[in-house]
Write a protein that holds these residues in place. Structure first.
Motif, PDB file in Angstrom:
ATOM      1  N   UNK A   1       9.570  16.246  13.798  1.00  0.00           N
ATOM      2  CA  UNK A   1       9.514  14.784  13.866  1.00  0.00           C
ATOM      3  C   UNK A   1       8.329  14.292  13.050  1.00  0.00           C
ATOM      4  N   UNK A   2       8.646  13.390  12.100  1.00  0.00           N
ATOM      5  CA  UNK A   2       7.630  12.781  11.261  1.00  0.00           C
ATOM      6  C   UNK A   2       7.391  11.356  11.731  1.00  0.00           C
ATOM      7  N   UNK A   3       6.123  11.005  11.907  1.00  0.00           N
ATOM      8  CA  UNK A   3       5.745   9.637  12.191  1.00  0.00           C
ATOM      9  C   UNK A   3       5.471   8.929  10.870  1.00  0.00           C
ATOM     10  N   UNK A   4       6.105   7.778  10.676  1.00  0.00           N
ATOM     11  CA  UNK A   4       5.968   6.984   9.453  1.00  0.00           C
ATOM     12  C   UNK A   4       5.283   5.665   9.811  1.00  0.00           C
ATOM     13  N   UNK A   5       4.188   5.357   9.112  1.00  0.00           N
ATOM     14  CA  UNK A   5       3.471   4.099   9.338  1.00  0.00           C
ATOM     15  C   UNK A   5       3.213   3.420   7.996  1.00  0.00           C
TER      16      UNK A   5
ATOM     17  N   UNK B   1       0.811  -1.221   0.000  1.00  0.00           N
ATOM     18  CA  UNK B   1       0.000   0.000   0.000  1.00  0.00           C
ATOM     19  C   UNK B   1       0.835   1.258   0.000  1.00  0.00           C
ATOM     20  N   UNK B   2       0.632   2.073   1.014  1.00  0.00           N
ATOM     21  CA  UNK B   2       1.300   3.368   1.107  1.00  0.00           C
ATOM     22  C   UNK B   2       1.995   3.527   2.464  1.00  0.00           C
ATOM     23  N   UNK B   3       3.012   4.360   2.455  1.00  0.00           N
ATOM     24  CA  UNK B   3       3.563   4.860   3.710  1.00  0.00           C
ATOM     25  C   UNK B   3       2.821   6.144   4.044  1.00  0.00           C
ATOM     26  N   UNK B   4       2.360   6.246   5.298  1.00  0.00           N
ATOM     27  CA  UNK B   4       1.610   7.417   5.747  1.00  0.00           C
ATOM     28  C   UNK B   4       2.500   8.230   6.678  1.00  0.00           C
ATOM     29  N   UNK B   5       2.776   9.461   6.289  1.00  0.00           N
ATOM     30  CA  UNK B   5       3.640  10.337   7.084  1.00  0.00           C
ATOM     31  C   UNK B   5       2.820  11.479   7.674  1.00  0.00           C
ATOM     32  N   UNK B   6       3.076  11.794   8.925  1.00  0.00           N
ATOM     33  CA  UNK B   6       2.477  12.999   9.506  1.00  0.00           C
ATOM     34  C   UNK B   6       3.377  13.539  10.591  1.00  0.00           C
ATOM     35  N   UNK B   7       3.425  14.866  10.689  1.00  0.00           N
ATOM     36  CA  UNK B   7       4.196  15.505  11.753  1.00  0.00           C
ATOM     37  C   UNK B   7       3.466  15.385  13.072  1.00  0.00           C
ATOM     38  N   UNK B   8       4.231  15.228  14.148  1.00  0.00           N
ATOM     39  CA  UNK B   8       3.575  15.062  15.449  1.00  0.00           C
ATOM     40  C   UNK B   8       3.983  16.114  16.476  1.00  0.00           C
ATOM     41  N   UNK B   9       4.871  17.027  16.089  1.00  0.00           N
ATOM     42  CA  UNK B   9       5.316  17.998  17.108  1.00  0.00           C
ATOM     43  C   UNK B   9       5.383  19.427  16.591  1.00  0.00           C
ATOM     44  N   UNK B  10       4.605  19.747  15.543  1.00  0.00           N
ATOM     45  CA  UNK B  10       4.649  21.102  14.982  1.00  0.00           C
ATOM     46  C   UNK B  10       4.332  22.183  16.008  1.00  0.00           C
ATOM     47  N   UNK B  11       3.471  21.860  16.958  1.00  0.00           N
ATOM     48  CA  UNK B  11       3.008  22.882  17.908  1.00  0.00           C
ATOM     49  C   UNK B  11       4.010  23.188  19.017  1.00  0.00           C
TER      50      UNK B  11
ATOM     51  N   UNK C   1       7.662  23.142  18.528  1.00  0.00           N
ATOM     52  CA  UNK C   1       9.024  23.380  18.042  1.00  0.00           C
ATOM     53  C   UNK C   1       9.096  24.734  17.348  1.00  0.00           C
ATOM     54  N   UNK C   2      10.321  25.226  17.197  1.00  0.00           N
ATOM     55  CA  UNK C   2      10.550  26.510  16.547  1.00  0.00           C
ATOM     56  C   UNK C   2      11.370  26.398  15.273  1.00  0.00           C
ATOM     57  N   UNK C   3      12.058  25.277  15.069  1.00  0.00           N
ATOM     58  CA  UNK C   3      12.895  25.150  13.876  1.00  0.00           C
ATOM     59  C   UNK C   3      12.704  23.786  13.229  1.00  0.00           C
TER      60      UNK C   3
END
Length: 272
Positions: free
Chosen positions: A263-267, A244-254, A256-258
């Protein structure tokens, strides 16, 4: 005299209904709810038991944010049909509000879980996790899709599904496992939007339930290929077939400053 015919003072009647007597005075002044009688000796307002259902209806409608003008119109022309029509409208609005609040709660729980993950994670680990099936709204992209175009596509989809704010959903990107196996680690083909409480499946991408490989990448996208290589090595070592697909999403945008701290979570689904 019937006990229910006895008159109550404004203070007694207000206390009976759990409101301030100034509310009753205001309702009287605007002609919304008049007292049953005025004491001729002192001019005080008096009420009786039979007025209670009408006042409770007014208080209920006010609690449902029905305007005073709407309530006045109803009071002037009270009927079962008019009250039913009014309540039908407000119940529908309340149902939408409940769905929204449930969605907000679900998103808060997800954000909280992301924070728990951040506090307990080992960035070097690759784990197998169990996930439930999920419906995703997706938009197609390719290497030529500009960031401005991606924003336009996401904006159009969020409007289509009547999302009030971006925080009402979670967002991410997808890359086909076939692309990863061919070494094309930047061949992203879709962006996804995970919207809580979707009531339809037709036309949506179904993220399958089952076992997934989960890993994390910290830093810029120029080094994410190294993380994918380690994920594929892990899968080969343990005899796991990815699909299928790899699903990526950021989990700490709120928090961090740079971008270096991003950090991207990959599933990635594991085929049975």
């Amino acid at each position: 005299m019937n006990e229910k015919d006895k008159l109550l003072t404004i203070g007694q009647f207000a206390a009976l209904h759990g409101i301030n007597k100034k509310t009753l005075m205001w309702y009287d002044q605007i002609g919304l709810f008049k007292p049953a009688a005025i004491n001729p000796e002192n001019g005080y307002r008096c009420y009786n038991y039979y007025q209670s259902p009408i006042l409770e209806t007014i208080l209920l409608l006010r609690e449902l944010d029905v305007s005073v003008n709407e309530i006045q119109a109803f009071i002037k022309d009270r009927s079962a049909q008019n009250l039913k029509n009014l309540l039908d409208e407000k119940i529908s609005a309340l149902d939408l509000q409940i769905i929204h609040m449930q969605a907000v709660r679900q998103m808060l729980c997800r954000h909280r879980q992301d924070m728990v993950t951040l506090l307990t994670m080992d960035l070097s680990e690759i784990n197998i996790v169990e996930k439930e099936e999920c419906c995703l709204v997706t938009v197609d992209i390719d290497s030529s899709t500009s960031f401005e175009k991606e924003v336009e596509l996401i904006t159009a989809e969020t409007a289509k599904y009547r999302l009030g704010r971006l925080h009402d959903a979670s967002y991410g990107s997808m890359i086909a496992v076939t692309s990863l196996l061919n070494g094309n680690y930047d061949d992203y083909s879709k962006l996804f939007i995970e919207i809580p409480f979707l009531t339809q499946k037709e036309g949506l991408h179904i993220q399958p339930g089952g076992k997934y490989l989960r890993a994390f990448h910290k830093g810029g996208w120029d080094e994410i290929s190294l993380r994918y290589q380690s994920i594929l090595d892990y899968a080969n070592k343990h005899g796991l077939r990815l699909s299928g697909y790899s699903y990526e999403k950021g989990i700490n945008e709120t928090v961090i400053d740079c971008v270096e701290d991003y950090i991207v979570q990959i599933e990635i689904p594991i085929s049975v």
